[in-house]
Write a protein that holds these residues in place. Structure first.
Motif, PDB file in Angstrom:
ATOM      1  N   VAL A  77      70.095  20.187  30.621  1.00 24.71           N
ATOM      2  CA  VAL A  77      69.828  21.669  30.891  1.00 24.71           C
ATOM      3  C   VAL A  77      70.001  22.260  29.344  1.00 24.71           C
ATOM      4  O   VAL A  77      70.874  22.002  28.619  1.00 24.71           O
ATOM      5  CB  VAL A  77      70.941  22.183  31.666  1.00 24.71           C
ATOM      6  CG1 VAL A  77      70.524  23.826  31.626  1.00 24.71           C
ATOM      7  CG2 VAL A  77      71.071  21.620  32.939  1.00 24.71           C
ATOM      8  N   THR A 131      76.530  24.844  31.893  1.00 23.76           N
ATOM      9  CA  THR A 131      75.433  24.388  31.330  1.00 23.76           C
ATOM     10  C   THR A 131      75.339  25.203  29.920  1.00 23.76           C
ATOM     11  O   THR A 131      74.626  24.584  29.159  1.00 23.76           O
ATOM     12  CB  THR A 131      74.266  24.944  31.997  1.00 23.76           C
ATOM     13  OG1 THR A 131      73.961  26.204  32.195  1.00 23.76           O
ATOM     14  CG2 THR A 131      74.343  24.534  33.575  1.00 23.76           C
ATOM     15  N   ASP A 191      70.766  24.934  36.489  1.00 22.84           N
ATOM     16  CA  ASP A 191      70.580  23.572  36.713  1.00 22.84           C
ATOM     17  C   ASP A 191      69.300  23.169  37.562  1.00 22.84           C
ATOM     18  O   ASP A 191      68.643  22.383  37.621  1.00 22.84           O
ATOM     19  CB  ASP A 191      71.597  23.100  37.540  1.00 22.84           C
ATOM     20  CG  ASP A 191      71.752  21.788  38.253  1.00 22.84           C
ATOM     21  OD1 ASP A 191      71.737  20.807  37.407  1.00 22.84           O
ATOM     22  OD2 ASP A 191      71.746  21.473  39.493  1.00 22.84           O
ATOM     23  N   ARG A 199      66.117  22.755  33.469  1.00 26.13           N
ATOM     24  CA  ARG A 199      66.336  21.197  33.048  1.00 26.13           C
ATOM     25  C   ARG A 199      65.039  20.926  32.362  1.00 26.13           C
ATOM     26  O   ARG A 199      63.956  21.335  32.623  1.00 26.13           O
ATOM     27  CB  ARG A 199      66.583  20.686  34.348  1.00 26.13           C
ATOM     28  CG  ARG A 199      68.115  20.632  34.913  1.00 26.13           C
ATOM     29  CD  ARG A 199      68.098  19.697  36.235  1.00 26.13           C
ATOM     30  NE  ARG A 199      67.364  20.415  37.418  1.00 26.13           N
ATOM     31  CZ  ARG A 199      66.380  19.781  37.796  1.00 26.13           C
ATOM     32  NH1 ARG A 199      65.693  18.675  37.331  1.00 26.13           N
ATOM     33  NH2 ARG A 199      65.697  20.445  38.796  1.00 26.13           N
TER      34      ARG A 199
END
Length: 419
Positions: A381, A333, A365, A369
């Motif tokens: 994200v 992410t 996650d 987000r």
């Protein structure tokens, strides 16, 4: 600034110097040195120190610029926390023999970041910024479709899925330490107090607790964008550079560290770029946030210890790597925070524990987000690209406190004699 261990009694005495958690935005002006007690060091405890009281602050911008906003590759900017800024160290004045081209700085640190250890102990606060470029997933007829976008606002508020409301990509946000109650994520330094003379877009590096005035910089570790560009047929690419121009940590080490936690990078994963030239495999790994604790041997070497004791360490993050085949939509992410120790090497890499949780892919996650209801049409994200740590106050160093105590004791003794 070098790490200083503070005893509990020092924190108690230092509490008289505690200041407000919030800054006042003022009109832009010249850099004004931060006034601190003699021999000042950062203190930790409940509450949040105001940016204007943190000494030795530096930032880098994407694209790099000087204090007036003029584009200048590898230029670091000093900021006083009250809208004033000045040119800091210019990295391009320090030659890199293996990679001389002028580049863009995307992470900065000192070799012994002041609150590195207390951050790892979840006793000091994490400050961070996030990239203006990230990948969100838009609804499509066959399911969510990755869509790279420059849509992240420069200023907040940015509401997150975990309940935090943070600043934009041109600001610094904060997660308070878990040691002092329920942690919160909120804005710490609004863009206008970082540099009131420039319309900031993306803060991508931060360093604090250096000397004053802030343009007497203490940044001596940095990364450039992109890591893979620094390699050659005879030399691996560099992820972390020494100010001396040598390699501190190479890209294969960072790749191995990340893969030891996230697993091998998949063929479907890639690093999206604005120009559409997506990067894969080792090229997709790009370190973009950094803190360092180098206390073993030469500060230009990442040294471990043969007896298994902790060695030199870094906390780092990498740029977001998209993977449409992954259930989360990402291989990484970009908001995972990794801890790498030179003694245990890449296979011993762990997630940073802070704010009562691990800064893991699963956490990012779940809690980091943005999506419908925020400033975006899809979901995605955030990608953290700058990290540092602060506490709640500034206190005198122990020796200064001892002198203060002796002086107070002398005054009391004289009064008793006179009485």
């Amino acid at each position: 600034m070098k790490t200083t261990r503070l005893s509990s009694c020092l924190l108690l005495v230092g509490s008289i110097f505690s200041i407000s958690a919030f800054s006042t935005i003022v009109l832009a002006g010249p850099y004004v040195p931060v006034v601190t007690p003699p021999g000042a060091v950062p203190g930790i405890g409940p509450g949040i120190i105001a940016p204007s009281s943190v000494f030795g602050k530096e930032y880098t911008h994407d694209l790099d610029h000087d204090a007036m906003g003029v584009l200048s590759p590898e230029q670091i900017v000093a900021w006083d926390g009250s809208a004033g800024a000045a040119d800091g160290i210019d990295i391009k004045l320090f030659p890199r023999p293996t990679y001389p081209p002028e580049s863009q700085i995307d992470a900065i640190a000192n070799h012994n970041d002041a609150l590195f250890t207390t951050l790892r102990q979840d006793r000091s606060h994490l400050i961070f910024s996030h990239d203006d470029f990230f990948t969100q997933y838009l609804p499509g007829p066959g399911g969510p479709v990755p869509f790279s976008s420059f849509a992240m606002p420069a200023t907040g508020p940015i509401p997150l899925s975990g309940g935090g409301v943070i600043g934009g990509s041109a600001e610094l946000s904060i997660e308070t330490a878990g040691a002092f109650g329920l942690p919160v994520q909120t804005l710490w330094a609004p863009a206008p107090i970082i540099n009131g003379m420039v319309a900031l877009r993306d803060i991508d590096g931060v360093e604090v607790w250096g000397p004053e005035p802030g343009f007497v910089a203490d940044t001596d570790k940095y990364s450039i964008d992109l890591d893979i560009m620094t390699g050659s047929p005879v030399s691996p690419a560099t992820s972390v550079w020494n100010l001396s121009g040598s390699t501190y940590i190479d890209l294969p080490t960072i790749k191995a560290a990340v893969e030891s936690v996230l697993g091998p990078i998949t063929p479907t994963a890639y690093l999206p770029r604005p120009d559409g030239e997506n990067l894969r495999e080792i090229q997709a790994f790009n370190l973009d946030a950094l803190m360092v604790r180098d206390t073993i041997g030469d500060i230009d070497r990442f040294d471990g210890l043969a007896d298994g004791s902790p060695g030199d360490q870094i906390i780092f993050s990498i740029r977001q790597i998209v993977d449409p085949a992954d259930p989360t939509g990402y291989y990484a992410t970009g908001s995972e925070l990794f801890v790498l120790d030179a003694t245990t090497g890449p296979l011993g890499t762990t997630y940073l524990f802070h704010g009562g949780h691990f800064w893991s892919k699963a956490y990012a996650d779940l809690a980091l987000r943005v999506g419908p209801g925020g400033p975006f049409n899809g979901r995605g994200v955030i990608d953290i690209n700058a990290i540092e740590s602060v506490g709640n106050q500034v206190v005198p160093e122990p020796a200064t406190l001892l002198l203060m105590g002796l002086g107070l004791a002398t005054v009391v003794a004289l009064r008793r004699v006179r009485s």
